[in-house]
Design a protein around this motif. Structure first.
Motif, PDB file in Angstrom:
ATOM      1  N   ALA A  26       0.754  -1.439   0.001  1.00  0.00           N
ATOM      2  CA  ALA A  26      -0.058   0.043   0.088  1.00  0.00           C
ATOM      3  C   ALA A  26       0.822   1.268  -0.029  1.00  0.00           C
ATOM      4  O   ALA A  26       0.438   2.050  -0.745  1.00  0.00           O
ATOM      5  CB  ALA A  26      -1.027   0.000   1.297  1.00  0.00           C
ATOM      6  N   GLY A  27       2.114   1.225   0.770  1.00  0.00           N
ATOM      7  CA  GLY A  27       2.987   2.155   0.753  1.00  0.00           C
ATOM      8  C   GLY A  27       3.471   2.618  -0.492  1.00  0.00           C
ATOM      9  O   GLY A  27       3.762   4.005  -0.829  1.00  0.00           O
ATOM     10  N   ALA A  28       3.865   1.478  -1.024  1.00  0.00           N
ATOM     11  CA  ALA A  28       4.536   1.509  -2.627  1.00  0.00           C
ATOM     12  C   ALA A  28       3.562   2.143  -3.316  1.00  0.00           C
ATOM     13  O   ALA A  28       3.860   2.960  -4.370  1.00  0.00           O
ATOM     14  CB  ALA A  28       4.847   0.317  -3.013  1.00  0.00           C
ATOM     15  N   ALA A  29       2.192   1.692  -3.561  1.00  0.00           N
ATOM     16  CA  ALA A  29       1.299   2.084  -4.186  1.00  0.00           C
ATOM     17  C   ALA A  29       0.783   3.548  -4.167  1.00  0.00           C
ATOM     18  O   ALA A  29       0.708   4.744  -5.028  1.00  0.00           O
ATOM     19  CB  ALA A  29      -0.094   1.237  -4.169  1.00  0.00           C
ATOM     20  N   TRP A  30       1.138   4.231  -2.730  1.00  0.00           N
ATOM     21  CA  TRP A  30       0.578   5.479  -2.571  1.00  0.00           C
ATOM     22  C   TRP A  30       2.021   6.223  -3.041  1.00  0.00           C
ATOM     23  O   TRP A  30       1.805   7.433  -3.627  1.00  0.00           O
ATOM     24  CB  TRP A  30       0.820   5.754  -1.016  1.00  0.00           C
ATOM     25  N   ARG A  31       3.142   5.854  -2.871  1.00  0.00           N
ATOM     26  CA  ARG A  31       4.099   6.672  -3.350  1.00  0.00           C
ATOM     27  C   ARG A  31       4.326   6.913  -5.083  1.00  0.00           C
ATOM     28  O   ARG A  31       4.534   7.853  -5.582  1.00  0.00           O
ATOM     29  CB  ARG A  31       5.592   5.887  -3.247  1.00  0.00           C
ATOM     30  N   LEU A  32       3.875   5.814  -5.750  1.00  0.00           N
ATOM     31  CA  LEU A  32       3.528   5.934  -7.373  1.00  0.00           C
ATOM     32  C   LEU A  32       2.441   6.923  -7.374  1.00  0.00           C
ATOM     33  O   LEU A  32       2.519   7.955  -8.246  1.00  0.00           O
ATOM     34  CB  LEU A  32       2.980   4.624  -7.925  1.00  0.00           C
ATOM     35  N   LEU A  33       1.396   6.944  -6.830  1.00  0.00           N
ATOM     36  CA  LEU A  33       0.219   8.119  -6.859  1.00  0.00           C
ATOM     37  C   LEU A  33       0.849   9.556  -6.798  1.00  0.00           C
ATOM     38  O   LEU A  33       0.673  10.420  -7.435  1.00  0.00           O
ATOM     39  CB  LEU A  33      -0.872   7.561  -6.390  1.00  0.00           C
ATOM     40  N   ALA A  34       1.692   9.545  -5.620  1.00  0.00           N
ATOM     41  CA  ALA A  34       2.462  10.712  -5.356  1.00  0.00           C
ATOM     42  C   ALA A  34       3.233  11.335  -6.266  1.00  0.00           C
ATOM     43  O   ALA A  34       3.329  12.443  -6.558  1.00  0.00           O
ATOM     44  CB  ALA A  34       2.922  10.407  -3.804  1.00  0.00           C
ATOM     45  N   LEU A  35       4.155  10.446  -6.715  1.00  0.00           N
ATOM     46  CA  LEU A  35       5.022  10.881  -7.656  1.00  0.00           C
ATOM     47  C   LEU A  35       4.336  11.129  -9.167  1.00  0.00           C
ATOM     48  O   LEU A  35       4.831  12.378  -9.816  1.00  0.00           O
ATOM     49  CB  LEU A  35       5.970   9.800  -8.004  1.00  0.00           C
ATOM     50  N   HIS A  36       3.359  10.417  -9.357  1.00  0.00           N
ATOM     51  CA  HIS A  36       2.522  10.923 -10.566  1.00  0.00           C
ATOM     52  C   HIS A  36       1.900  12.267 -10.564  1.00  0.00           C
ATOM     53  O   HIS A  36       1.958  13.085 -11.340  1.00  0.00           O
ATOM     54  CB  HIS A  36       1.711   9.645 -10.979  1.00  0.00           C
ATOM     55  N   ALA A  37       1.477  12.566  -9.319  1.00  0.00           N
ATOM     56  CA  ALA A  37       0.574  13.562  -9.126  1.00  0.00           C
ATOM     57  C   ALA A  37       1.539  14.880  -9.117  1.00  0.00           C
ATOM     58  O   ALA A  37       1.112  15.905  -9.621  1.00  0.00           O
ATOM     59  CB  ALA A  37      -0.381  13.740  -7.909  1.00  0.00           C
ATOM     60  N   ARG A  38       2.749  14.694  -8.340  1.00  0.00           N
ATOM     61  CA  ARG A  38       3.660  15.746  -8.241  1.00  0.00           C
ATOM     62  C   ARG A  38       4.367  16.206  -9.660  1.00  0.00           C
ATOM     63  O   ARG A  38       4.757  17.470  -9.850  1.00  0.00           O
ATOM     64  CB  ARG A  38       4.762  15.333  -7.343  1.00  0.00           C
ATOM     65  N   SER A  39       4.589  15.191 -10.404  1.00  0.00           N
ATOM     66  CA  SER A  39       5.039  15.476 -11.719  1.00  0.00           C
ATOM     67  C   SER A  39       4.250  16.175 -12.610  1.00  0.00           C
ATOM     68  O   SER A  39       4.538  17.182 -13.109  1.00  0.00           O
ATOM     69  CB  SER A  39       5.586  14.097 -12.193  1.00  0.00           C
ATOM     70  N   GLU A  40       3.050  15.971 -12.385  1.00  0.00           N
ATOM     71  CA  GLU A  40       2.005  16.572 -13.290  1.00  0.00           C
ATOM     72  C   GLU A  40       1.770  18.045 -12.885  1.00  0.00           C
ATOM     73  O   GLU A  40       1.719  19.159 -13.701  1.00  0.00           O
ATOM     74  CB  GLU A  40       0.623  15.782 -13.232  1.00  0.00           C
ATOM     75  N   ALA A  41       1.796  18.292 -11.441  1.00  0.00           N
ATOM     76  CA  ALA A  41       1.776  19.458 -10.938  1.00  0.00           C
ATOM     77  C   ALA A  41       2.904  20.449 -11.114  1.00  0.00           C
ATOM     78  O   ALA A  41       2.850  21.664 -11.331  1.00  0.00           O
ATOM     79  CB  ALA A  41       1.493  19.572  -9.358  1.00  0.00           C
ATOM     80  N   ALA A  42       4.005  19.779 -11.349  1.00  0.00           N
ATOM     81  CA  ALA A  42       5.245  20.607 -11.876  1.00  0.00           C
ATOM     82  C   ALA A  42       5.504  20.864 -13.304  1.00  0.00           C
ATOM     83  O   ALA A  42       6.397  21.457 -13.423  1.00  0.00           O
ATOM     84  CB  ALA A  42       6.468  19.743 -11.290  1.00  0.00           C
ATOM     85  N   GLY A  43       4.635  20.385 -13.914  1.00  0.00           N
ATOM     86  CA  GLY A  43       4.541  20.641 -15.544  1.00  0.00           C
ATOM     87  C   GLY A  43       5.328  19.709 -16.056  1.00  0.00           C
ATOM     88  O   GLY A  43       5.716  19.997 -17.359  1.00  0.00           O
ATOM     89  N   PRO A  45       4.635  16.007 -16.722  1.00  0.00           N
ATOM     90  CA  PRO A  45       3.762  14.839 -16.501  1.00  0.00           C
ATOM     91  C   PRO A  45       4.298  13.776 -17.064  1.00  0.00           C
ATOM     92  O   PRO A  45       5.245  13.530 -17.868  1.00  0.00           O
ATOM     93  CB  PRO A  45       2.518  15.157 -17.440  1.00  0.00           C
ATOM     94  N   LEU A  46       4.382  12.460 -16.029  1.00  0.00           N
ATOM     95  CA  LEU A  46       4.930  11.235 -16.386  1.00  0.00           C
ATOM     96  C   LEU A  46       3.453  10.210 -16.338  1.00  0.00           C
ATOM     97  O   LEU A  46       2.412  10.399 -15.808  1.00  0.00           O
ATOM     98  CB  LEU A  46       5.602  10.693 -15.158  1.00  0.00           C
ATOM     99  N   SER A  47       3.542   9.036 -17.240  1.00  0.00           N
ATOM    100  CA  SER A  47       2.497   8.129 -17.086  1.00  0.00           C
ATOM    101  C   SER A  47       2.761   7.445 -16.143  1.00  0.00           C
ATOM    102  O   SER A  47       3.983   7.416 -15.439  1.00  0.00           O
ATOM    103  CB  SER A  47       2.707   7.273 -18.355  1.00  0.00           C
ATOM    104  N   MET A  48       1.568   6.680 -15.584  1.00  0.00           N
ATOM    105  CA  MET A  48       1.833   5.820 -14.403  1.00  0.00           C
ATOM    106  C   MET A  48       2.966   4.669 -14.533  1.00  0.00           C
ATOM    107  O   MET A  48       3.819   4.514 -13.673  1.00  0.00           O
ATOM    108  CB  MET A  48       0.590   5.048 -14.196  1.00  0.00           C
ATOM    109  N   GLN A  49       3.042   4.271 -15.774  1.00  0.00           N
ATOM    110  CA  GLN A  49       4.332   3.261 -15.967  1.00  0.00           C
ATOM    111  C   GLN A  49       5.683   4.090 -15.889  1.00  0.00           C
ATOM    112  O   GLN A  49       6.708   3.452 -15.499  1.00  0.00           O
ATOM    113  CB  GLN A  49       4.327   2.643 -17.518  1.00  0.00           C
ATOM    114  N   GLU A  50       5.757   5.245 -16.475  1.00  0.00           N
ATOM    115  CA  GLU A  50       7.142   5.899 -16.271  1.00  0.00           C
ATOM    116  C   GLU A  50       7.238   6.267 -14.890  1.00  0.00           C
ATOM    117  O   GLU A  50       8.439   6.068 -14.393  1.00  0.00           O
ATOM    118  CB  GLU A  50       7.040   7.371 -17.174  1.00  0.00           C
ATOM    119  N   ALA A  51       6.343   6.774 -14.438  1.00  0.00           N
ATOM    120  CA  ALA A  51       6.519   7.085 -12.721  1.00  0.00           C
ATOM    121  C   ALA A  51       7.013   5.660 -11.814  1.00  0.00           C
ATOM    122  O   ALA A  51       7.902   5.732 -10.944  1.00  0.00           O
ATOM    123  CB  ALA A  51       5.096   7.613 -12.199  1.00  0.00           C
ATOM    124  N   ALA A  52       6.356   4.471 -12.311  1.00  0.00           N
ATOM    125  CA  ALA A  52       6.899   3.245 -11.523  1.00  0.00           C
ATOM    126  C   ALA A  52       8.208   2.807 -11.971  1.00  0.00           C
ATOM    127  O   ALA A  52       9.249   2.526 -11.109  1.00  0.00           O
ATOM    128  CB  ALA A  52       5.966   2.153 -12.151  1.00  0.00           C
TER     129      ALA A  52
END
Length: 452
Positions: A26-43, A45-52
């Motif tokens: 669950a922690g690893a899944a949360w980190r993936l969601l957080a990195l994906h969202a932070r990257s998009e907010a920073a302009g 954006p990554l796909s989920m596969q790229e974030a993983a």
């Protein structure tokens, strides 16, 4: 109206790592969601596969400010679920638990707001995160955690209406599983090739559980509240610094019927050890004395002499003993307390600080958990909170309830010899628990604007 009650699990040394593994996923899944969202907010954006892929290496987390992404749960899941399958998280947690994880992540993004520092998107799940649909109450002594197996848990401490609702659900589940097996058995013996695999899968999945679901027919509920068990149980990991992780299971119940309280007045309740509950009303005071008489603490069993040495299942032995004492001695007292307390329009309960007592290493929290008293207090508060206006609850702080005199109001004037006390100001003599209940009553009456 749904109420939630929670109690501890007691995994073995081999089961604890399997539970840890689920929360690590669950922690690893949360980190993936957080990195994906932070990257998009920073302009960027990554796909989920790229974030993983980034998370498998030394990832640089985006910083600064940005526009926090907000999208529907369906959109998040469409991107997230294929990666969760590839990473093995779905096999560990199940789709339902992952859906609730995504929903919890979306709630944190909403709380962050539209524009915020990217560091506000936490790379770790919030404390108290619960994983849903992983737990079932398969017997009075254990729960089934999917993928882990039967884990010892004091299901028997659920208060009467809640325990009854669980028994009814277990009966219904047992009937469904038995009917499924009988159907598969007929098909298998008739030569149905497809039934061969289905039979093996059913027995492999439910065989051990079926043996634990032999429960007697439940008696009809005639108390002040009738509950229906909901299958959306939740598993929580509790981590304290320097201690191994502990686990709690949260059961959810729907209030299907709630009787009107016959007494429109106030009852004040002071929980304890020697006295499970002392109570006070406008008519007087009373006590529900503990039937355990200190016997809740027991030594470890020792191997018998002259026998082949074998591993003792101490966890099962302790829980079986606790079940015997609770069901034969404590439950009848708590059932009587339930009827009395919920028979009043207003219920004032001393707000015992169990967490603070644990930090100070006092023995009351251990007693409250062993006896089921903490679960019973949860139950009372939840029922009153969801009584849709026909009942009202009041939490009263514990400071001074024992040492202040309930007769004259003198602060710190009660002096005790054993359980009996005398006020140094007015001379009143009273049992210490009854004095506490009267002080709770007086303070609650003031909150209500009544003359005590």
């Amino acid at each position: 109206m749904t109420i939630t009650l929670n109690h501890s699990l007691h995994p073995t040394d081999t089961q604890a790592p399997a539970l840890d593994q689920r929360f690590d996923a669950a922690g690893a899944a949360w980190r993936l969601l957080a990195l994906h969202a932070r990257s998009e907010a920073a302009g960027e954006p990554l796909s989920m596969q790229e974030a993983a892929q980034r998370l498998r290496s030394q990832v640089r987390w985006p910083t600064g400010h940005g526009r926090i992404p907000q999208r529907s749960g369906a959109a998040w899941r469409a991107e997230f679920n294929p990666v969760a399958d590839d990473e093995g998280w779905t096999a560990l947690l199940g789709r339902h638990a992952l859906d609730t994880l995504v929903a919890a992540f979306r709630r944190t993004l909403r709380d962050v707001g539209a524009q915020a520092p990217l560091s506000a998107i936490s790379a770790t799940p919030p404390s108290g995160l619960r994983l849903r649909a992983l737990v079932r109450p398969v017997s009075s002594l254990c729960v089934e955690v999917v993928g882990v197996g039967p884990v010892l848990a004091p299901v028997f401490t659920l208060p009467g209406p809640a325990g009854l609702a669980v028994d009814v659900w277990r009966q219904q589940l047992g009937v469904r599983l038995r009917e499924t097996r009988e159907t598969l058995t007929r098909r298998l013996l008739a030569g149905d090739a497809q039934a061969d695999e289905e039979y093996l899968r059913h027995v492999a999945r439910y065989g051990e559980m079926e043996a634990r679901l032999a429960v007697p027919l439940a008696a009809p509920c005639t108390g002040p509240v009738t509950l229906t068990f909901l299958e959306e149980a939740e598993l929580e990991q509790c981590v304290r610094p320097g201690e191994p992780a502990q686990y709690r299971v949260h059961w959810n119940f729907r209030i299907s019927d709630l009787a009107q309280p016959p007494d429109p007045g106030l009852i004040a309740v002071d929980p304890g050890i020697r006295t499970l509950y002392a109570w006070a009303t406008r008519y007087g005071v009373g006590r529900f004395d503990s039937p355990l008489s200190g016997s809740w603490v027991a030594p470890l069993p020792a191997p018998l002499r002259g026998q082949v040495d074998r591993v003792l299942d101490v966890g099962l032995a302790r829980l079986s003993r606790q079940e015997l004492l609770h069901c034969r001695q404590v439950r009848p007292v708590l059932d009587a307390a339930t009827s009395l307390f919920l028979g009043h329009r207003y219920l004032a309960l001393e707000a015992t600080d169990l967490a603070g007592m644990r930090r100070r290493q006092l023995d009351y929290p251990a007693f409250a958990e062993f006896s089921g008293l903490d679960l019973h207090m949860q139950f009372l508060r939840e029922v009153v909170r969801h009584s849709d206006g026909i009942r009202q609850g009041l939490d009263i702080g514990p400071a001074g309830t024992t040492v202040d005199c309930a007769a004259c109001g003198g602060a710190n004037t009660m002096r005790y010899s054993g359980r009996l006390g005398r006020c140094t100001a007015c001379g009143t003599r009273r049992h210490r628990d009854e004095n506490g209940a009267l002080n709770v009553y007086t303070r609650a009456a003031r909150q209500l604007g009544w003359a005590a």
